[in-house]
Design an enzyme around this catalytic site. Structure first.
Site, PDB file in Angstrom:
ATOM      1  N   ARG A 165      11.984  12.464  15.131  1.00  0.00           N
ATOM      2  CA  ARG A 165      10.849  11.755  15.713  1.00  0.00           C
ATOM      3  C   ARG A 165       9.843  12.680  16.392  1.00  0.00           C
ATOM      4  O   ARG A 165       8.640  12.468  16.273  1.00  0.00           O
ATOM      5  CB  ARG A 165      11.360  10.709  16.719  1.00  0.00           C
ATOM      6  CG  ARG A 165      12.243   9.656  16.067  1.00  0.00           C
ATOM      7  CD  ARG A 165      12.723   8.607  17.050  1.00  0.00           C
ATOM      8  NE  ARG A 165      13.598   9.147  18.082  1.00  0.00           N
ATOM      9  CZ  ARG A 165      14.903   9.359  17.918  1.00  0.00           C
ATOM     10  NH1 ARG A 165      15.475   9.099  16.769  1.00  0.00           N
ATOM     11  NH2 ARG A 165      15.644   9.834  18.905  1.00  0.00           N
TER      12      ARG A 165
ATOM     13  N   ARG B 298       7.254  -5.666   2.140  1.00  0.00           N
ATOM     14  CA  ARG B 298       6.610  -6.927   2.531  1.00  0.00           C
ATOM     15  C   ARG B 298       5.312  -7.145   1.765  1.00  0.00           C
ATOM     16  O   ARG B 298       4.926  -8.277   1.496  1.00  0.00           O
ATOM     17  CB  ARG B 298       6.286  -6.924   4.032  1.00  0.00           C
ATOM     18  CG  ARG B 298       7.482  -6.859   4.952  1.00  0.00           C
ATOM     19  CD  ARG B 298       7.040  -6.986   6.403  1.00  0.00           C
ATOM     20  NE  ARG B 298       6.492  -8.322   6.674  1.00  0.00           N
ATOM     21  CZ  ARG B 298       5.779  -8.636   7.765  1.00  0.00           C
ATOM     22  NH1 ARG B 298       5.509  -7.695   8.662  1.00  0.00           N
ATOM     23  NH2 ARG B 298       5.345  -9.857   7.944  1.00  0.00           N
TER      24      ARG B 298
ATOM     25  N   HIS C 152      12.878  22.589  13.064  1.00  0.00           N
ATOM     26  CA  HIS C 152      13.993  21.827  13.631  1.00  0.00           C
ATOM     27  C   HIS C 152      14.664  20.978  12.548  1.00  0.00           C
ATOM     28  O   HIS C 152      15.902  20.935  12.451  1.00  0.00           O
ATOM     29  CB  HIS C 152      13.494  20.939  14.771  1.00  0.00           C
ATOM     30  CG  HIS C 152      14.571  20.084  15.365  1.00  0.00           C
ATOM     31  ND1 HIS C 152      15.607  20.594  16.107  1.00  0.00           N
ATOM     32  CD2 HIS C 152      14.782  18.742  15.292  1.00  0.00           C
ATOM     33  CE1 HIS C 152      16.413  19.610  16.474  1.00  0.00           C
ATOM     34  NE2 HIS C 152      15.931  18.484  15.988  1.00  0.00           N
TER      35      HIS C 152
ATOM     36  N   ARG D  14      19.038  20.040   8.369  1.00  0.00           N
ATOM     37  CA  ARG D  14      19.127  19.380   7.064  1.00  0.00           C
ATOM     38  C   ARG D  14      19.246  20.355   5.895  1.00  0.00           C
ATOM     39  O   ARG D  14      19.083  19.972   4.753  1.00  0.00           O
ATOM     40  CB  ARG D  14      17.911  18.472   6.861  1.00  0.00           C
ATOM     41  CG  ARG D  14      17.761  17.401   7.933  1.00  0.00           C
ATOM     42  CD  ARG D  14      18.958  16.472   8.002  1.00  0.00           C
ATOM     43  NE  ARG D  14      18.755  15.414   8.997  1.00  0.00           N
ATOM     44  CZ  ARG D  14      19.595  14.431   9.261  1.00  0.00           C
ATOM     45  NH1 ARG D  14      20.741  14.368   8.589  1.00  0.00           N
ATOM     46  NH2 ARG D  14      19.331  13.527  10.185  1.00  0.00           N
TER      47      ARG D  14
END
Length: 244
Positions: A92, A103, A193, A198
């Site tokens: 984040r 949607r 980071h 990852r």
């Protein structure tokens, strides 16, 4: 009425990452760092060859002076399974995301199946997992089960759309192996980071054990970032792949 197209499912084992926009160079690190001591004269760095100051970049990385690595931007267009995005969105700080919406549009029947080289067998306990090669029989079983489940789920989705059910309701039957797409924007510090967690790399001071599918995304992002900021990327590797 419905916009359902009745398209047959497609199955993919890859992910794609496209760099769609960037404002990121090694020079960005230098002028941001030198304002501390040079003030307005730090603007002179805009015209300098960063190769002459790669020692400063290494110093900043080594001693973890992180903010100079934030004055840049990269936007990637990522196509990957939904379960990859669910992990991705845990990052984040320094990231912005916009993902396609079930949607507002009919989701297309493109689904993930592991490639033959994808390790399938998990051995050990949480935090100590090892992954081993799957047998031909296991790979066949995985592909068969996934394709069958995907096809049935998408057929149920289409049935509801054909009955006039809202897309936001019908999508509930779709699995996390469905491909989605998103724009992801970050700076070099936030990307480092992400990469430290990852990717699995022998140069890393702190080992990481990412799921292979998000690592596939990370590897493509890293390759494109390395071309934009080669000195910063080299310093990241030289100092243990730890974000400053």
């Amino acid at each position: 009425m419905t916009d359902a197209q009745g398209t047959d499912p497609a199955f993919r084992s890859d992910v794609t990452v496209e760099l769609v926009r960037s404002a990121a160079t090694d020079t960005d690190v230098l002028w941001a760092a030198r304002v501390s001591t040079a003030g307005e004269q730090s603007l002179d760095e805009l015209q300098q060859d960063p190769e002459k100051s790669k020692g400063l970049i290494n110093f900043l990385m080594r001693d973890r002076h992180g903010t100079p690595f934030e004055h840049n931007s990269m936007t990637f267009f990522v196509s990957a399974p939904i379960f990859v995005f669910r992990e991705f969105h845990r990052h984040r700080a320094g990231w912005s995301y916009n993902e396609e919406s079930g949607r507002y549009r009919e989701l297309q029947p493109v689904f993930y199946v592991p490639a033959e080289e994808r390790k399938l067998v998990q051995v050990g306990r949480p935090g100590k997992y090892e992954f081993h090669e799957g047998s031909p029989g296991q790979h066949k079983a995985v592909r068969s089960a996934m394709e069958r489940a995907y096809t049935e789920a998408y057929a149920a989705y289409q049935e509801m759309l054909a009955e006039g059910v809202a897309r936001e309701v019908a999508r509930a039957v779709l699995p996390v192996g469905l491909f989605s797409s998103m724009y992801a924007t970050c700076n070099a510090r936030s990307l480092m980071h992400f990469l430290s967690l990852r990717t699995k790399d022998e140069r890393a001071k702190v080992p990481s054990f990412p799921q292979r599918e998000i690592e596939m995304v990370a590897e493509q992002m890293e390759a494109q970032w390395a071309r934009l900021m080669p000195l910063t990327h080299a310093a990241f590797n030289a100092h243990g792949r730890v974000a400053p």
